[in-house]
Design a protein around this motif. Structure first.
Motif, short mmCIF file in Angstrom:
data_model
loop_
_atom_site.label_atom_id
_atom_site.label_comp_id
_atom_site.label_asym_id
_atom_site.label_seq_id
_atom_site.Cartn_x
_atom_site.Cartn_y
_atom_site.Cartn_z
N GLU A 1 -9.33 7.96 4.08
CA GLU A 1 -10.33 7.50 3.11
C GLU A 1 -11.02 8.63 2.36
N GLN B 1 0.86 -1.19 0.00
CA GLN B 1 0.00 0.00 0.00
C GLN B 1 0.89 1.24 0.00
N ASP C 1 3.51 1.75 15.08
CA ASP C 1 2.25 1.55 14.37
C ASP C 1 1.07 1.79 15.32
N ASP C 2 -0.09 2.09 14.76
CA ASP C 2 -1.34 2.22 15.53
C ASP C 2 -1.16 3.15 16.72
N ASN D 1 5.71 -4.97 8.93
CA ASN D 1 5.19 -5.15 10.28
C ASN D 1 5.90 -6.27 11.00
N LEU E 1 0.73 -8.75 4.57
CA LEU E 1 0.74 -10.18 4.27
C LEU E 1 -0.65 -10.71 3.92
N ARG E 2 -0.71 -11.57 2.93
CA ARG E 2 -1.95 -12.26 2.55
C ARG E 2 -1.67 -13.75 2.42
N TYR F 1 -7.21 4.04 1.78
CA TYR F 1 -7.99 3.70 0.60
C TYR F 1 -8.22 4.89 -0.31
N GLU G 1 3.81 0.09 2.47
CA GLU G 1 3.77 -0.88 3.57
C GLU G 1 3.47 -2.25 2.98
N GLN H 1 -5.67 4.47 12.56
CA GLN H 1 -6.76 4.84 11.66
C GLN H 1 -8.05 5.20 12.39
P1 C2E Z 1 -1.56 -2.41 10.23
O1 C2E Z 1 -0.11 -2.64 10.13
O2 C2E Z 1 -2.02 -1.32 11.13
O3 C2E Z 1 -2.04 -2.20 8.74
C1 C2E Z 1 -3.09 -1.35 8.35
C2 C2E Z 1 -4.34 -2.13 8.02
O4 C2E Z 1 -5.35 -1.20 7.62
C3 C2E Z 1 -4.18 -3.09 6.85
O5 C2E Z 1 -5.06 -4.18 7.08
C4 C2E Z 1 -4.68 -2.26 5.67
O6 C2E Z 1 -5.14 -3.04 4.58
C5 C2E Z 1 -5.81 -1.50 6.32
N1 C2E Z 1 -6.09 -0.22 5.66
C6 C2E Z 1 -5.27 0.53 4.90
N2 C2E Z 1 -5.88 1.65 4.47
C7 C2E Z 1 -7.12 1.63 5.00
C8 C2E Z 1 -8.26 2.53 4.93
O7 C2E Z 1 -8.22 3.59 4.29
N3 C2E Z 1 -9.37 2.16 5.62
C9 C2E Z 1 -9.44 1.00 6.33
N4 C2E Z 1 -10.57 0.71 6.97
N5 C2E Z 1 -8.40 0.13 6.41
C10 C2E Z 1 -7.26 0.45 5.75
P2 C2E Z 1 -4.58 -5.69 6.81
O8 C2E Z 1 -3.76 -5.76 5.56
O9 C2E Z 1 -5.78 -6.56 6.92
O10 C2E Z 1 -3.62 -5.97 8.03
C11 C2E Z 1 -4.11 -5.99 9.36
C12 C2E Z 1 -2.99 -6.06 10.36
O11 C2E Z 1 -2.30 -7.31 10.24
C13 C2E Z 1 -1.91 -5.00 10.15
O12 C2E Z 1 -2.32 -3.77 10.71
C14 C2E Z 1 -0.75 -5.63 10.89
O13 C2E Z 1 -0.86 -5.38 12.27
C15 C2E Z 1 -0.96 -7.11 10.63
N6 C2E Z 1 -0.06 -7.55 9.55
C16 C2E Z 1 -0.20 -7.42 8.21
N7 C2E Z 1 0.87 -7.94 7.56
C17 C2E Z 1 1.71 -8.39 8.52
C18 C2E Z 1 3.00 -9.04 8.49
O14 C2E Z 1 3.63 -9.26 7.45
N8 C2E Z 1 3.54 -9.38 9.72
C19 C2E Z 1 2.90 -9.12 10.89
N9 C2E Z 1 3.49 -9.49 12.03
N10 C2E Z 1 1.71 -8.50 10.94
C20 C2E Z 1 1.11 -8.15 9.77
#
Ligand code: C2E
Ligand code: MG
Ligand code: MG
Ligand code: MG
Length: 282
Positions: A240, A45, A180-181, A118, A62-63, A259, A59, A204
Motif C-alpha cells: 500500500e 488486480q 497464497d497467504d 484462487n 470474484l465479485r 492498492y 489475480e 499482506q
Molecule cells: P486473496 O486471494 O488473498 O486476495 C487478496 C485480497 O486482498 C483481495 O480481497 C484483494 O482485493 C485484497 N487486497 C489487494 N490489495 C490490497 C491492499 O493493498 N490492501 C488490502 N488491505 N487489501 C488488498 P478480496 O477480493 O475481497 O478477496 C478476498 C479473498 O476471497 C481472497 O483472498 C481469496 O481467498 C478469496 N477469493 C477471491 N476470489 C476468489 C475466487 O474466485 N475463488 C475462491 N475460491 N476464492 C476467492
C-alpha cells in the motif's frame, strides 16, 4: 414477574432471529441462481515486476453483483458457496472466465500476462478440478503457463500425500502453482520442499507490519530468502505504500501486488491499466 419479563424478552428477540435466518436463507437462494443470472464477475488486480514496474500478471478476484445488496465480497459468500457445494460450478466458471479473458487480451495484443486464480479447499480436492482446468485451457486456447492456481497452506497440509498427487497432475498440464497467504498457515519446511510449486505469496499482514519495525520486516525478509533458496518466485500482497515497495525491492522480492498500484478493477478498467504499460512506481 421475572419469568414474565424473560418471556417477553424471548418474544422480543425471536422475530429478530427469524429475520436473520430468513436473510441467510434468502442469500442462499439467491446464490443458487447467481451464476445463471450472470451476477458473478471477475475483477483483476495487477501484479507488478519490482525492478521494471511492468505489469506481468494479474489475480482474478470474484465479485457478486447482487441486484439488491450491491457488490458482495468473496469473504462473505465463498464459504457459503463451499457449504452449499456451489463452489464447484462457481469455481469452474471462474477458471474458464479467467482463461477466456486472458486469451482475449493476448489476442488483442495487450501482452502475454499470467492470470492467477484462487482455488477453494473443496475445489482442490474435488474430482472435477483437473478436467475443468484442462477444459478451460482447451476452450480458450490459452497456453497453460499463463494460468497460475493459488492454494493456501492449509489446503496442501491437510493431506500431504494426496495434495502432492493433485499438484503433480496440475503441473503436468503445465499450469503454475502459488501458495497464497504464505506465513499464516502451518506448513512445515520439509513438506514445502516436496510440493511442486512455483510461487510463494507473502501474506499482506506481514507486508503491513514492515513499517512497524523489526519483527514484521524480519519475517518478510526470511520468506523472501526461503522462497529463493527453494528456487521459487516470491510475490508480496497488500503493498500500500512507497516505503513497503522500497523495502521489498531492496530485499529482492520479485513481484508486488496491492492498492499502491491498483485496486482490483473490472475488465475494461484493467485494459486501460495494461495499455498504460506499467504501474506508477515511486
Ligand atoms: P486473496 O486471494 O488473498 O486476495 C487478496 C485480497 O486482498 C483481495 O480481497 C484483494 O482485493 C485484497 N487486497 C489487494 N490489495 C490490497 C491492499 O493493498 N490492501 C488490502 N488491505 N487489501 C488488498 P478480496 O477480493 O475481497 O478477496 C478476498 C479473498 O476471497 C481472497 O483472498 C481469496 O481467498 C478469496 N477469493 C477471491 N476470489 C476468489 C475466487 O474466485 N475463488 C475462491 N475460491 N476464492 C476467492
Ligand atoms: Mg489469492
Ligand atoms: Mg492472499
Ligand atoms: Mg486470502
Amino acid at each position: 414477574r421475572a419469568k414474565e419479563l424473560g418471556r417477553n424478552n424471548y418474544q422480543f428477540y425471536c422475530p429478530a432471529m427469524n429475520a436473520r435466518t430468513l436473510e441467510r436463507l434468502r442469500i442462499e437462494a439467491d446464490l443458487r441462481h447467481a451464476l445463471e443470472r450472470n451476477e458473478l464477475v471477475l475483477h483483476y488486480q495487477p501484479q507488478v515486476d519490482v525492478l521494471s514496474g511492468a505489469i506481468v500478471g494479474m489475480e482474478a478476484l470474484l465479485r457478486w453483483e447482487h441486484p439488491v445488496l450491491g457488490v458482495v465480497s468473496p469473504a462473505s459468500f465463498i464459504s457459503l458457496a463451499e457449504e452449499m457445494g456451489l463452489i464447484i460450478p462457481i469455481g469452474a466458471w471462474v477458471i474458464r472466465t479467467a482463461c477466456l479473458q486472458n486469451m482475449a487480451w493476448q489476442e488483442a495484443g495487450l501482452g502475454k500476462l499470467r492470470m492467477a486464480v484462487n482455488l477453494s479447499a473443496r475445489q482442490f480436492t474435488g474430482k472435477d478440478l483437473l478436467q475443468s482446468v484442462a477444459d478451460a485451457l482447451e476452450e480458450s486456447g490459452l497456453a497453460a503457463r499463463y494460468l497460475e492456481l493459488e492454494l493456501t497452506e492449509s489446503m496442501v497440509m491437510n493431506d500431504v500425500d494426496s495434495a502432492i498427487t493433485i499438484l503433480r497432475r496440475l503441473k503436468e498440464l503445465g499450469v503454475h502453482i502459488a501458495i497464497d497467504d504464505f506465513g499464516t498457515g502451518y506448513s512445515s519446511l520439509s513438506y514445502l520442499r516436496r510440493f511442486p510449486i512455483d510461487v510463494l505469496k507473502i501474506d499482506q499482514s506481514f507486508v503491513a507490519d514492515i513499517a512497524l519495525g523489526a519483527d514484521g520486516a524480519a519475517i518478510v525478509v526470511s520468506i523472501i530468502s526461503l522462497a529463493h533458496s527453494l528456487r521459487l518466485k516470491v510475490i508480496a500482497e497488500g503493498v500500500e505504500t512507497a516505503e513497503q515497495l522500497a523495502f521489498l525491492r531492496e530485499h529482492g522480492c520479485d513481484e508486488v501486488q496491492g492498492y499502491f498500484f491498483s485496486r482490483p478493477v473490472g475488465a475494461l478498467e484493467f485494459e486501460h491499466l495494461i495499455a498504460q504499460g506499467r504501474c506508477a512506481m515511486a
